[in-house]
Write a protein that holds these residues in place. Structure first.
Motif, mmCIF file in Angstrom:
data_model
loop_
_atom_site.group_PDB
_atom_site.id
_atom_site.type_symbol
_atom_site.label_atom_id
_atom_site.label_comp_id
_atom_site.label_asym_id
_atom_site.label_seq_id
_atom_site.Cartn_x
_atom_site.Cartn_y
_atom_site.Cartn_z
ATOM 1 N N ARG A 30 1.034 -1.084 0.117
ATOM 2 C CA ARG A 30 -0.254 0.149 -0.088
ATOM 3 C C ARG A 30 1.073 1.344 0.056
ATOM 4 N NH1 ARG A 30 -5.094 1.048 -0.177
ATOM 5 N NH2 ARG A 30 -5.729 2.951 1.302
ATOM 6 N N ARG A 89 0.457 8.640 -0.342
ATOM 7 C CA ARG A 89 0.401 9.726 -1.137
ATOM 8 C C ARG A 89 1.533 10.474 -1.524
ATOM 9 N NH1 ARG A 89 -3.830 12.311 -3.197
ATOM 10 N NH2 ARG A 89 -5.015 11.425 -1.805
ATOM 11 N N VAL A 129 3.007 8.510 -4.474
ATOM 12 C CA VAL A 129 2.314 8.917 -5.746
ATOM 13 C C VAL A 129 2.868 10.362 -6.228
ATOM 14 C CG1 VAL A 129 -0.130 9.722 -6.774
ATOM 15 C CG2 VAL A 129 0.098 7.646 -5.078
ATOM 16 N N ILE A 182 -0.987 6.444 -14.615
ATOM 17 C CA ILE A 182 -1.415 5.312 -13.806
ATOM 18 C C ILE A 182 -0.615 3.900 -14.459
ATOM 19 C CG2 ILE A 182 -3.335 3.848 -13.111
ATOM 20 C CD1 ILE A 182 -4.798 6.417 -12.986
ATOM 21 N N GLU A 196 2.237 1.309 -12.949
ATOM 22 C CA GLU A 196 2.009 -0.069 -13.078
ATOM 23 C C GLU A 196 2.985 -0.772 -14.013
ATOM 24 O OE1 GLU A 196 -1.763 -3.276 -13.796
ATOM 25 O OE2 GLU A 196 -1.601 -1.446 -14.917
ATOM 26 N N TRP A 253 2.240 -2.267 -8.283
ATOM 27 C CA TRP A 253 1.638 -1.101 -7.820
ATOM 28 C C TRP A 253 1.018 -0.463 -9.038
ATOM 29 C CZ3 TRP A 253 4.626 3.892 -7.024
ATOM 30 C CH2 TRP A 253 3.751 5.042 -6.605
ATOM 31 N N PRO A 278 -1.706 2.359 -8.839
ATOM 32 C CA PRO A 278 -2.271 3.733 -8.174
ATOM 33 C C PRO A 278 -3.670 3.945 -8.643
ATOM 34 C CG PRO A 278 -0.812 4.618 -9.467
ATOM 35 C CD PRO A 278 -0.563 3.296 -9.480
ATOM 36 N N SER A 279 -4.641 4.061 -7.754
ATOM 37 C CA SER A 279 -6.064 4.256 -8.393
ATOM 38 C C SER A 279 -6.334 5.669 -8.838
ATOM 39 C CB SER A 279 -7.047 4.231 -7.084
ATOM 40 O OG SER A 279 -7.137 4.952 -6.378
ATOM 41 N N SER A 302 -6.263 8.338 -6.337
ATOM 42 C CA SER A 302 -4.957 8.979 -5.623
ATOM 43 C C SER A 302 -4.228 9.878 -6.818
ATOM 44 C CB SER A 302 -4.104 7.860 -4.913
ATOM 45 O OG SER A 302 -3.701 7.027 -5.973
ATOM 46 N N VAL A 303 -4.203 9.357 -8.036
ATOM 47 C CA VAL A 303 -3.441 10.246 -8.941
ATOM 48 C C VAL A 303 -4.240 11.464 -9.285
ATOM 49 C CG1 VAL A 303 -2.783 10.047 -11.241
ATOM 50 C CG2 VAL A 303 -2.240 8.218 -9.768
ATOM 51 N N TRP A 327 8.399 3.259 -7.512
ATOM 52 C CA TRP A 327 8.368 1.814 -7.898
ATOM 53 C C TRP A 327 9.207 1.048 -7.992
ATOM 54 C CZ3 TRP A 327 7.637 6.434 -11.158
ATOM 55 C CH2 TRP A 327 8.659 6.557 -11.992
#
Length: 195
Positions: free
Chosen positions: A50, A53, A56, A75, A79, A86, A88-89, A92-93, A137
């Motif tokens: 997890r 922020r 991110v 995003i 990934e 990872w 990110p949703s 969050s982005v 990452w």
């Protein structure tokens, strides 16, 4: 043991609720039902990293230092660079992009109905100052978690195709699928038995 998977695998249209009900009378269905139940339990634990922020934010700045991007590209790039560990949703982005914009670090331009974000001079200075640090990452904890998330992901993909066979396959196809899954289970136990 329950005869259904509840909401299964996070529910929604991709869930397996009621899947087990369709297995009645199929040879080997109890083992398949049990395997799906174990797989669902593993996913319900939500294994994997997890990220915060701040991670991110650092990732967005690092990527925009390379080139302007839109939110979905960011995003997808995170990934890809994390090996799928990872992702990110959008929740969050996009707030991070808004915050960076409010701080004067990035600016947005619209093209073809999409906002493309690029660094301002202030943002570029901050991104360059952090460029010698490890990208979020690339953190060792994130890389190590790949082995934890890769197996459940492969299991989920297997579960999805098995569910498809159960829903739409003929009786003969279902019997063959059960045989394949039984063989896969034996091979996995064989891997564990190796020194």
């Amino acid at each position: 043991m329950s005869g259904t998977f509840g909401g299964g695998f996070g529910g929604g249209s991709r869930g397996f609720g009621g899947f087990a009900d369709g297995l009645g009378g199929i040879p080997g269905a109890d083992g398949l039902r049990e395997a799906f139940d174990q797989l669902r339990t593993a996913f319900d634990k939500r294994v994997g990293p997890r990220m915060g922020r701040g991670d991110v934010r650092a990732a967005v700045l690092a990527l925009l230092l390379e080139q302007p991007m839109h939110g979905y590209q960011i995003i997808r790039e995170i990934e890809d660079r994390s090996g799928g560990v990872w992702k990110p949703s959008a929740g969050s982005v996009y707030p991070t992009l808004q915050l960076l914009s409010d701080e004067g670090m990035i600016e947005a331009s619209e093209s073809n109905g999409r906002k493309t974000y690029s660094l301002t001079e202030v943002g570029r200075a901050e991104a360059e100052a952090a460029a010698d640090k490890q990208a979020p990452w690339e953190s060792s904890g994130l890389r190590d978690s790949g082995r934890v998330t890769a197996l459940p992901k492969a299991g989920m993909e297997l579960a999805q195709v098995a569910a498809q066979v159960a829903r739409t396959g003929s009786s003969e196809q279902v019997v063959k699928a059960v045989d394949v899954l039984d063989e896969a289970r034996r091979k996995l136990y064989g891997i564990l038995a190796q020194d």
